[in-house]
Design a protein around this motif. Structure first.
Motif, mmCIF file in Angstrom:
data_model
loop_
_atom_site.group_PDB
_atom_site.id
_atom_site.type_symbol
_atom_site.label_atom_id
_atom_site.label_comp_id
_atom_site.label_asym_id
_atom_site.label_seq_id
_atom_site.Cartn_x
_atom_site.Cartn_y
_atom_site.Cartn_z
ATOM 1 N N PRO A 9 0.894 -1.187 -0.261
ATOM 2 C CA PRO A 9 -0.102 0.038 -0.079
ATOM 3 C C PRO A 9 0.742 1.329 -0.025
ATOM 4 O O PRO A 9 2.067 1.406 0.285
ATOM 5 N N ALA A 10 0.196 2.379 -0.253
ATOM 6 C CA ALA A 10 0.987 3.749 -0.230
ATOM 7 C C ALA A 10 0.958 4.395 0.987
ATOM 8 O O ALA A 10 1.043 5.579 0.877
ATOM 9 N N VAL A 11 0.961 3.604 1.890
ATOM 10 C CA VAL A 11 0.861 4.078 3.332
ATOM 11 C C VAL A 11 2.145 3.407 4.232
ATOM 12 O O VAL A 11 2.761 2.325 3.662
ATOM 13 N N SER A 12 2.387 3.759 5.443
ATOM 14 C CA SER A 12 3.600 3.195 6.038
ATOM 15 C C SER A 12 3.018 1.686 6.430
ATOM 16 O O SER A 12 1.607 1.555 6.494
ATOM 17 N N GLY A 13 3.890 1.017 6.626
ATOM 18 C CA GLY A 13 3.706 -0.429 7.232
ATOM 19 C C GLY A 13 2.712 -0.422 8.455
ATOM 20 O O GLY A 13 1.958 -1.145 8.615
ATOM 21 N N HIS A 14 2.934 0.568 9.510
ATOM 22 C CA HIS A 14 2.415 0.718 10.885
ATOM 23 C C HIS A 14 0.844 1.057 10.344
ATOM 24 O O HIS A 14 -0.105 0.492 11.217
ATOM 25 N N THR A 15 0.557 1.772 9.466
ATOM 26 C CA THR A 15 -0.569 2.500 9.027
ATOM 27 C C THR A 15 -1.461 1.201 8.428
ATOM 28 O O THR A 15 -2.574 0.899 8.713
ATOM 29 N N ALA A 16 -0.921 0.655 7.564
ATOM 30 C CA ALA A 16 -1.394 -0.558 7.070
ATOM 31 C C ALA A 16 -1.732 -1.785 7.868
ATOM 32 O O ALA A 16 -2.885 -2.179 7.789
ATOM 33 N N GLU A 17 -0.922 -1.831 8.949
ATOM 34 C CA GLU A 17 -1.092 -2.967 9.808
ATOM 35 C C GLU A 17 -2.373 -2.587 10.746
ATOM 36 O O GLU A 17 -3.197 -3.389 11.004
ATOM 37 N N ARG A 18 -2.270 -1.384 11.040
ATOM 38 C CA ARG A 18 -3.315 -0.808 11.960
ATOM 39 C C ARG A 18 -4.714 -0.904 11.145
ATOM 40 O O ARG A 18 -5.824 -1.449 11.873
ATOM 41 N N SER A 19 -4.867 -0.548 9.989
ATOM 42 C CA SER A 19 -6.164 -0.441 9.156
ATOM 43 C C SER A 19 -6.434 -1.941 8.930
ATOM 44 O O SER A 19 -7.632 -2.370 9.114
ATOM 45 N N PHE A 20 -5.500 -2.924 8.502
ATOM 46 C CA PHE A 20 -5.867 -4.352 8.355
ATOM 47 C C PHE A 20 -6.295 -4.833 9.601
ATOM 48 O O PHE A 20 -7.471 -5.640 9.618
ATOM 49 N N ARG A 21 -5.723 -4.665 10.888
ATOM 50 C CA ARG A 21 -6.198 -5.372 12.069
ATOM 51 C C ARG A 21 -7.671 -4.640 12.463
ATOM 52 O O ARG A 21 -8.580 -5.403 12.929
ATOM 53 N N ALA A 22 -7.891 -3.510 12.411
ATOM 54 C CA ALA A 22 -9.326 -2.609 12.705
ATOM 55 C C ALA A 22 -10.331 -3.400 11.781
ATOM 56 O O ALA A 22 -11.251 -3.387 12.345
ATOM 57 N N THR A 23 -9.840 -3.629 10.559
ATOM 58 C CA THR A 23 -10.963 -4.194 9.459
ATOM 59 C C THR A 23 -11.276 -5.723 9.872
ATOM 60 O O THR A 23 -12.521 -6.160 9.933
ATOM 61 N N THR A 24 -10.053 -6.575 9.913
ATOM 62 C CA THR A 24 -10.334 -7.790 10.076
ATOM 63 C C THR A 24 -10.395 -8.480 11.284
ATOM 64 O O THR A 24 -10.734 -9.618 11.620
ATOM 65 N N GLY A 25 -9.805 -7.765 12.209
ATOM 66 C CA GLY A 25 -9.741 -8.214 13.866
ATOM 67 C C GLY A 25 -8.395 -9.194 13.884
ATOM 68 O O GLY A 25 -8.204 -9.685 14.952
ATOM 69 N N LEU A 26 -7.786 -9.401 12.868
ATOM 70 C CA LEU A 26 -6.473 -10.117 12.914
ATOM 71 C C LEU A 26 -5.289 -9.226 12.305
ATOM 72 O O LEU A 26 -5.391 -8.542 11.520
ATOM 73 N N THR A 27 -4.056 -9.654 12.566
ATOM 74 C CA THR A 27 -2.960 -9.042 11.858
ATOM 75 C C THR A 27 -2.555 -9.942 10.592
ATOM 76 O O THR A 27 -3.067 -10.790 10.355
ATOM 77 N N GLN A 28 -1.904 -9.061 9.681
ATOM 78 C CA GLN A 28 -1.396 -9.484 8.674
ATOM 79 C C GLN A 28 -0.641 -10.991 8.584
ATOM 80 O O GLN A 28 -0.864 -11.782 7.966
ATOM 81 N N GLY A 29 0.306 -11.181 9.605
ATOM 82 C CA GLY A 29 1.084 -12.343 9.950
ATOM 83 C C GLY A 29 -0.132 -13.344 10.429
ATOM 84 O O GLY A 29 0.215 -14.295 9.911
#
Length: 104
Positions: free
Chosen positions: A16-36
């Motif tokens: 994504p065109a955002v920082s890794g931290h921002t992507a992880e936060r958004s991912f977790r907020a949306t899915t309830g899980l971390t990318q890992g």
């Protein structure tokens, strides 16, 4: 459920065109899980090739697990079944969530 384009982008493997931290936060907020965690679940579910008769050692090596016990733990935790259950076609449907293990 509202679809988050950032999560879809990450799931497709695009950076994504955002920082890794921002992507992880958004991912977790949306899915309830971390990318890992999602990657671990997908990798464990890919081990369903055991049901087709593949050897556990071959599946473990092919999916990047360190060894067969590592694969076995991942299957129990993320797929809700053991390698034998997958191979024998027993144990019911693959679990959708993460099995919670006791810490005691």
């Amino acid at each position: 459920m509202v679809r988050d384009p950032l999560v879809a982008q990450v799931l497709r493997g695009h950076g994504p065109a955002v920082s890794g931290h921002t992507a992880e936060r958004s991912f977790r907020a949306t899915t309830g899980l971390t990318q890992g965690r999602v990657r671990q679940i997908e990798r464990a579910r890919a081990a369903e090739t055991l049901a087709a008769g593949a050897r556990a050692a071959d599946v473990a090596a092919g999916l990047g697990y360190f060894d067969e016990p590592h694969l076995a733990r991942a299957l129990c935790c993320y797929a809700g079944r053991t390698a034998r259950q997958l191979r024998d076609g027993t144990g019911g449907a693959i679990a959708l969530g993460v099995a919670h293990r006791s810490t005691s």
